[in-house]
Design a protein around this motif. Structure first.
Motif, PDB file in Angstrom:
ATOM      1  N   ALA A 120      28.542  26.940   0.343  1.00  0.00           N
ATOM      2  CA  ALA A 120      27.283  27.442   0.905  1.00  0.00           C
ATOM      3  C   ALA A 120      26.465  28.228  -0.108  1.00  0.00           C
ATOM      4  O   ALA A 120      25.239  28.038  -0.198  1.00  0.00           O
ATOM      5  N   PRO A 121      27.054  29.127  -0.912  1.00  0.00           N
ATOM      6  CA  PRO A 121      26.219  29.834  -1.907  1.00  0.00           C
ATOM      7  C   PRO A 121      25.587  28.896  -2.921  1.00  0.00           C
ATOM      8  O   PRO A 121      24.484  29.160  -3.405  1.00  0.00           O
ATOM      9  N   LEU A 122      26.273  27.795  -3.238  1.00  0.00           N
ATOM     10  CA  LEU A 122      25.715  26.859  -4.203  1.00  0.00           C
ATOM     11  C   LEU A 122      24.481  26.162  -3.641  1.00  0.00           C
ATOM     12  O   LEU A 122      23.529  25.879  -4.380  1.00  0.00           O
ATOM     13  N   GLU A 123      24.459  25.903  -2.361  1.00  0.00           N
ATOM     14  CA  GLU A 123      23.290  25.269  -1.756  1.00  0.00           C
ATOM     15  C   GLU A 123      22.062  26.165  -1.887  1.00  0.00           C
ATOM     16  O   GLU A 123      20.957  25.689  -2.189  1.00  0.00           O
ATOM     17  N   GLU A 124      22.242  27.440  -1.655  1.00  0.00           N
ATOM     18  CA  GLU A 124      21.119  28.364  -1.810  1.00  0.00           C
ATOM     19  C   GLU A 124      20.679  28.448  -3.267  1.00  0.00           C
ATOM     20  O   GLU A 124      19.477  28.524  -3.570  1.00  0.00           O
ATOM     21  N   LEU A 125      21.647  28.418  -4.189  1.00  0.00           N
ATOM     22  CA  LEU A 125      21.311  28.447  -5.610  1.00  0.00           C
ATOM     23  C   LEU A 125      20.530  27.204  -6.013  1.00  0.00           C
ATOM     24  O   LEU A 125      19.584  27.284  -6.820  1.00  0.00           O
ATOM     25  N   VAL A 126      20.891  26.049  -5.446  1.00  0.00           N
ATOM     26  CA  VAL A 126      20.171  24.814  -5.747  1.00  0.00           C
ATOM     27  C   VAL A 126      18.731  24.897  -5.256  1.00  0.00           C
ATOM     28  O   VAL A 126      17.796  24.439  -5.935  1.00  0.00           O
ATOM     29  N   ARG A 127      18.523  25.493  -4.104  1.00  0.00           N
ATOM     30  CA  ARG A 127      17.150  25.633  -3.585  1.00  0.00           C
ATOM     31  C   ARG A 127      16.306  26.524  -4.499  1.00  0.00           C
ATOM     32  O   ARG A 127      15.150  26.204  -4.794  1.00  0.00           O
ATOM     33  N   VAL A 128      16.897  27.610  -4.950  1.00  0.00           N
ATOM     34  CA  VAL A 128      16.164  28.509  -5.837  1.00  0.00           C
ATOM     35  C   VAL A 128      15.877  27.826  -7.173  1.00  0.00           C
ATOM     36  O   VAL A 128      14.758  27.908  -7.713  1.00  0.00           O
ATOM     37  N   ALA A 129      16.892  27.127  -7.708  1.00  0.00           N
ATOM     38  CA  ALA A 129      16.695  26.418  -8.975  1.00  0.00           C
ATOM     39  C   ALA A 129      15.666  25.307  -8.825  1.00  0.00           C
ATOM     40  O   ALA A 129      14.859  25.067  -9.736  1.00  0.00           O
TER      41      ALA A 129
END
Length: 246
Positions: A120-129
């Motif tokens: 789940a944290p990686l999904e948010e990081l992908v959105r920000v990136a």
């Protein structure tokens, strides 16, 4: 011809042909039915024993077939075919360890694991990136537009004006088609920021279209500027779409 029948214990009913009463004892005989001294219970027990022996044989053959097609046997045969042991020994040897691209292989494994089991944290990081990549695409396209100036044309063919020269300054000293690169960054960044499969598919289709458009455009530029454009394309520092990357 007469047929005489005789019951003998342990043999059953025997028929002997005779032409005359009191025929010779060596005349051929025929066994009509066989009697048994075994009791019905003993015969049933023997049948059950034979049936159980047949079932055991079938079970053993089924186990053998299952064992032959087990994953363990397939893995062992595959390992022998690929000769995994020499490869493992080579990878774990101390010679040139860390100098053969091990970090790239580790990154590959990590990304594949992230694709299969995204945390789940990686999904948010992908959105920000993705948002950052989209913003970078806007900046790159704007820089290309500024450097191109009056030579801008929406078509692959360059403009017909004779006073136009080949642009190799500004962002064009790092990429031959920075505006297309900015558009691709915007498309893929927006797809990642919104986690849209449809936008990812459209972005990939856009990349294919721009690849074909670039072929026509570079062919036209080579016809217009000749060796000057060919030397420009041969520079290793000049990428196609995105400076230092693509």
């Amino acid at each position: 011809m007469q047929i005489t029948s005789q019951i003998r214990p342990g043999y059953g009913i025997i028929q002997r042909p005779s032409l005359w009463p009191g025929a010779h004892p060596s005349a051929p005989v025929r066994l009509v039915s066989r009697t048994s001294n075994r009791s019905p219970a003993r015969m049933r027990a023997q049948r059950d024993e034979e049936r159980g022996r047949f079932i055991d044989v079938e079970a053993e053959s089924s186990e053998d077939r299952a064992k032959s097609f087990s994953l363990e046997s397939l893995f062992e045969s595959g390992a022998k075919a690929l000769e995994v042991r020499p490869l493992i020994d080579e990878l774990t040897s101390g010679e040139d360890l860390g100098k053969r691209g091990e970090w790239w292989f580790a990154a590959q494994l990590w990304l594949v694991a992230a694709l299969l089991f995204p945390p789940a944290p990686l999904e948010e990081l992908v959105r920000v990136a993705g948002s950052g990549v989209a913003l970078g695409g806007v900046v790159l396209a704007a820089a290309g537009l500024q450097s191109l100036g009056n030579s801008l044309s929406p078509l692959p063919a360059p403009r017909r004006a004779d006073d136009h020269s080949l642009i190799t300054t500004g962002v064009y000293q790092y990429a031959r088609h920075p505006m297309y690169g900015g558009l691709l960054l915007l498309a893929f960044g927006l797809s990642a920021a919104t986690a849209s499969d449809l936008r990812f598919a459209a972005s990939f289709a856009l990349y294919l279209v721009l690849e074909q458009k670039v072929k026509l455009e570079e062919q036209a530029l080579e016809e217009r500027y000749g060796d000057e454009y060919r030397q420009y394309c041969r520079k290793s520092s000049v990428r196609k779409f995105i400076p230092w990357i693509l």
